[in-house]
Design an enzyme around this catalytic site. Structure first.
Site, PDB file in Angstrom:
ATOM      1  N   TRP A   1     -10.749   1.540   1.616  1.00 56.43           N
ATOM      2  CA  TRP A   1     -10.103   1.546   2.933  1.00 56.43           C
ATOM      3  C   TRP A   1     -10.062   0.163   3.552  1.00 56.43           C
ATOM      4  O   TRP A   1     -11.109  -0.464   3.748  1.00 56.43           O
ATOM      5  CB  TRP A   1     -10.885   2.495   3.849  1.00 56.43           C
ATOM      6  CG  TRP A   1     -10.325   2.726   5.211  1.00 56.43           C
ATOM      7  CD1 TRP A   1      -9.135   3.317   5.538  1.00 56.43           C
ATOM      8  CD2 TRP A   1     -10.970   2.414   6.462  1.00 56.43           C
ATOM      9  NE1 TRP A   1      -9.006   3.402   6.908  1.00 56.43           N
ATOM     10  CE2 TRP A   1     -10.107   2.863   7.495  1.00 56.43           C
ATOM     11  CE3 TRP A   1     -12.181   1.815   6.794  1.00 56.43           C
ATOM     12  CZ2 TRP A   1     -10.432   2.707   8.836  1.00 56.43           C
ATOM     13  CZ3 TRP A   1     -12.502   1.663   8.141  1.00 56.43           C
ATOM     14  CH2 TRP A   1     -11.629   2.115   9.143  1.00 56.43           C
TER      15      TRP A   1
ATOM     16  N   GLU B   1      -2.370   6.248   2.535  1.00 51.47           N
ATOM     17  CA  GLU B   1      -1.519   5.788   3.629  1.00 51.47           C
ATOM     18  C   GLU B   1      -1.249   4.310   3.393  1.00 51.47           C
ATOM     19  O   GLU B   1      -2.178   3.522   3.192  1.00 51.47           O
ATOM     20  CB  GLU B   1      -2.205   5.974   4.981  1.00 51.47           C
ATOM     21  CG  GLU B   1      -2.323   7.420   5.413  1.00 51.47           C
ATOM     22  CD  GLU B   1      -3.010   7.563   6.759  1.00 51.47           C
ATOM     23  OE1 GLU B   1      -3.433   6.527   7.331  1.00 51.47           O
ATOM     24  OE2 GLU B   1      -3.137   8.685   7.247  1.00 51.47           O
TER      25      GLU B   1
END
Length: 876
Positions: free
Chosen positions: A428, A484
């Site tokens: 992330w 994402e």
């Protein structure tokens, strides 16, 4: 310095051994003893003899700090010795809850153990960084709630009753949750995802599964839900091809701490402990250096490793001035309590040599203030040693770039070694928190895979500046992908790939040099918050036959008007660009298989190859109407074919191309009757117009142009069957087929009546080789060994010069070595006409033309994998 570090380590080991041997330490009756163990003050070890009220107060006090402590520095482990506990508590950030029994049934929480999202009004999309494992939960109300998103693994659990994967907001609406991980667990009742957007489950079972939203993947599960992607959004793989379950801490019958290391297993289904203890090896705690954040340094850790020690990290932050170097084979590195490693000086936090059997589990890597080449490097660049018999395995690893503090790295994780198993990653780049900014917490790539034969399960990879995942190694396999793409792209010019010619960087990029790769259940989502940015294709892969993508979806979550993901895979699939209509928010692609027409990820090539000449083609439909089927091929976009009645399941359109072609995709263009596209479809191929077999592709239309790609096959007839319903008619203005003309050598021999036998034999019968169904297979039922054989009887003498053994679907089960023999009487086979070494799931063997009735293929290689073939074809 080195000698001093060794001395400290030796002293620590002696102390650990003394404490572990003390019989009094394991029978604590006072809660004050809970965090007075060899593991330090942030590890609470509870005993069932302690007062339940004291345990309840302790776990409540931890939760009071951790409920909303998203980027806090406190870390906690709540560990329960074997026995039953009458408590009911919640798990917040940076908290690890685990039973200390050897099996989940040894520790039972009677009351409740839950993860809620009350701190954010039921929105669980930020419920990260926590773990629950190795115990039984018996909730007093019959329901357990795990409202989680990334980096919240659930392992080795027995949940009695229902499991909910979401929370309600204050108005009793289901709040969003964004993906989780369940492995090696049993749920007695129903699993209710509700608003949970995506989920990965492996080797688990449940009473029933309730629903799905966008992307739910099941691998090796018992009682996986039924349904056909994309509605419901289920991807089901029956068996887990290769796995070593995560190591874990437990207490043995002598009240001693030990680490259990599960064995490597292949082709598994269901939980590892259902019929007894998980197979594996137990290591005593004195074989581990217990690293505590207040005392451990890179020097002391590396000194312990040099002595042959394994590592156990306890809760807290470990600031490192040097790389932790794992150089010995079979080293175990285990974290409890979400320990966090931070490289402070620009060196990777950890590296692994190109050795067998390393296990790394339960760690968080935070990028430091000085840019690093990676946070974890598995194998040095150029690693080439094979580790198939004893691979490295990586479990529950989290990588953060920004959020808690600003940091930078070129990549989160680089895998250079072969045969690595990845079992749940979240990589992330922070979209919020400290340092979050396009030029601040820079991370080019989340994951780079350079090694061959790497298998990953449960990959969550988000927001990096360029490719989220870059896969350069051959024979890779991926099961579940959630990504994402970055929120904070400032403008299109700042985010161009292909030398500045392609909009954006694909989330999932397989390098053009790769010839074999397969992935199941991929979801790529956009929220271009800061600019009207476009991404050309969410996924880019080489357009070669050995590359396959099963079940992919793109989602437009939100964003600046004008932003979009234009395609799903290699310019195939329509765009997502808004929240309304539904097709503007979500697009799906059931199957993509490369067809050899060249790499097309950069937008330069028509998906599926060349449009075939339609001269003389005819078509019939059921039902028919005044809009004749001939209009499909007239080159006039103003005319159309239609059913003349509302869409209904079972309507069909059959095309006769008048001769055989190698067909790889079709394009149904309803532009001009934009709402008349097929709401659902199945595509069939046939050589004779009567024998159709199984569909080669299926899906759901979401716009006026539907492109369907599939594995290239030789056929003359195409049938498209409607599987949806609508008040609109089904209409197509132009229908094109893509592929190439078939030559005699491209057409396999008819296999009618062929039989085969094998040594050894198994429940995967040889008849599956010839049934035209790529989902069935023949297998040896045992690991590959020299001398295994497969004998085919074609029933008549035939001329042939090529054999294709297709193991796609069991990608690691290809023959490691082979010899091919032929015979006319089934007894005298003579010398081998061909020999070779397999290096991927599709093996093509060519040789000088032969005329024979019998073919025998003999295995000459070895592997822990079975020898499996899904389809076998023989060519003139």
């Amino acid at each position: 310095m080195f000698r001093k570090a060794v001395s400290v380590v030796s002293s620590l080991v002696m102390t650990v051994g003394f404490l572990a041997a003390d019989p009094g330490f394991s029978h604590a009756a006072s809660i004050s003893d809970a965090n007075s163990t060899i593991f330090g003050p942030n590890v609470y070890v509870f005993d069932p003899s302690m007062p339940a009220s004291d345990i309840q107060n302790t776990v409540n006090s931890v939760y009071a700090v951790q409920e909303s402590n998203e980027f806090g520095t406190q870390r906690d482990a709540l560990l329960f010795k074997p026995g039953s506990y009458n408590i009911n508590f919640n798990v917040g950030f940076n908290t690890h809850v685990a039973g200390l029994g050897q099996n989940p049934g040894d520790v039972t929480i009677n009351g409740g153990l839950n993860i809620n999202a009350d701190w954010d009004n039921g929105n669980a999309t930020r419920n990260f960084w926590r773990a629950i494992e190795n115990l039984t939960i018996a909730p007093s109300n019959g329901v357990t709630q795990f409202a989680v998103s990334q980096a919240a693994p659930l392992r080795r659990l027995h949940i009695k009753g229902e499991l909910d994967l979401f929370d309600f907001d204050s108005n009793w609406n289901a709040g969003w949750a964004s993906g989780g991980f369940l492995a090696d667990s049993i749920v007695d009742g129903t699993v209710v995802p509700a608003s949970q957007q995506q989920w990965f489950s492996r080797n688990s079972q449940w009473g029933s599964w309730n629903n799905g939203v966008w992307n739910m993947v099941f691998v090796g599960d018992t009682n996986a839900p039924s349904g056909q992607f994309p509605e419901p959004p289920y991807t089901v793989v029956d068996k887990t091809p290769i796995m070593r379950e995560k190591p874990y801490l437990y207490i043995d019958n002598a009240s001693q701490y030990r680490i259990f290391v599960p064995s490597l297993q292949t082709n598994t289904q269901g939980v590892s402990w259902a019929n007894g203890s998980t197979p594996g090896t137990s290591l005593s705690i004195d074989q581990f250096y217990i690293a505590k954040p207040e005392t451990a340094t890179a020097d002391s850790i590396n000194a312990a490793l040099a002595q042959g020690k394994n590592l156990l990290f306890t809760p807290g932050f470990f600031h490192l001035n040097d790389t932790i170097r794992i150089t010995n084979p079979n080293t175990v590195v285990l974290g409890i309590g979400i320990p966090t490693l931070v490289p402070d000086t620009g060196k990777p936090a950890m590296s692994v040599a190109d050795v067998d059997g390393v296990k790394i589990a339960g760690l968080t890597f935070d990028a430091g203030p000085v840019n690093t080449s990676s946070l974890l490097e598995v194998g040095p660049a150029g690693s080439s040693a094979g580790h198939a018999a004893n691979p490295t395995s990586l479990h529950d690893l989290t990588f953060r770039v920004g959020g808690a503090s600003n940091g930078r790295t070129d990549a989160g994780l680089i895998i250079n070694s072969r045969d690595v198993i990845g079992d749940h990653f979240w990589i992330w780049r922070a979209d919020h928190g400290n340092g979050a900014g396009w030029t601040s917490n820079v991370s080019k790539n989340g994951l780079i895979v350079n090694g061959a034969d790497v298998t990953l399960y449960g990959l969550f990879n988000e927001h990096h500046n360029e490719y989220q995942t870059l896969w350069n190694g051959n024979d890779g396999r991926l099961y579940f992908y959630q990504s994402e793409i970055p929120y904070d792209v400032p403008n299109q010019e700042a985010w161009m790939s292909g030398g500045g010619t392609v909009n954006g960087y694909a989330s999932y990029k397989v390098a053009d040099s790769v010839t074999s790769h397969e992935a199941w259940g991929l979801g790529v989502y956009s929220y271009f918050r800061d600019a009207a940015v476009k991404l050309n294709s969410a996924i880019e892969v080489p357009n070669v036959p050995g590359v396959k993508i099963h079940h992919a979806t793109t989602i437009w979550l939100n964003g600046t008007p004008g932003s979009e993901i234009t395609h799903i895979v290699n310019n195939t699939g329509d765009r997502v660009y808004g929240n309304n209509p539904a097709s503007a928010m979500r697009q799906t692609l059931t199957e993509f298989t490369g067809n050899g027409s060249g790499n097309s990820g950069d937008g330069s090539t028509n998906p599926g190859g060349t449009a075939l000449d339609r001269s003389g083609w005819t078509a019939v439909s059921d039902p028919s109407s005044g809009d004749a089927a001939a209009n499909l091929f007239d080159g006039n976009a103003a005319t159309r074919w239609s059913t003349g009645v509302p869409m209904a399941s079972g309507q069909s359109l059959t095309i006769d191309m008048k001769k055989a072609y190698n067909v790889s995709s079709i394009k149904m263009d309803s532009t001009g009757s934009d709402n008349d596209y097929a709401r659902g479809y199945q595509v069939y191929l046939s050589s004779d117009g009567s024998t159709w077999g199984n569909p080669v592709a299926s899906g759901t239309g979401s716009g006026s142009v539907i492109t369907v790609s599939f594995t290239a096959q030789n056929a003359r007839y195409i049938k498209v069957v409607q599987t949806g319903t609508s008040t609109s008619w089904w209409s197509i203005h132009e229908l094109n087929v893509f592929g190439s003309a078939a030559s005699s050598s491209d057409t396999p021999l008819a296999r009618n009546g062929w039989t085969a036998s094998s040594a050894p034999s198994s429940g995967d019968l040889p008849a599956s080789l010839f049934d035209g169904n790529p989902s069935t297979r023949w297998s040896s039922g045992a690991p590959m060994a020299p001398g295994q054989s497969l004998t085919i009887d074609m029933k008549t003498g035939s001329s042939f010069s090529k054999i294709v053994m297709d193991s796609a679907g069991s990608n690691n089960d290809y023959a490691r070595g082979y010899e091919i023999y032929v015979s006319n009487d089934g007894t005298s086979f003579g010398s081998a006409i061909a020999t070779g070494t397999g290096n991927g799931p599709v093996i093509t063997a060519t040789f000088s033309p032969q005329n024979a009735r019998y073919i025998r293929i003999v295995q000459t290689g070895t592997s822990t994998s079975w020898w499996s073939i899904h389809e076998l074809n023989v060519y003139p």
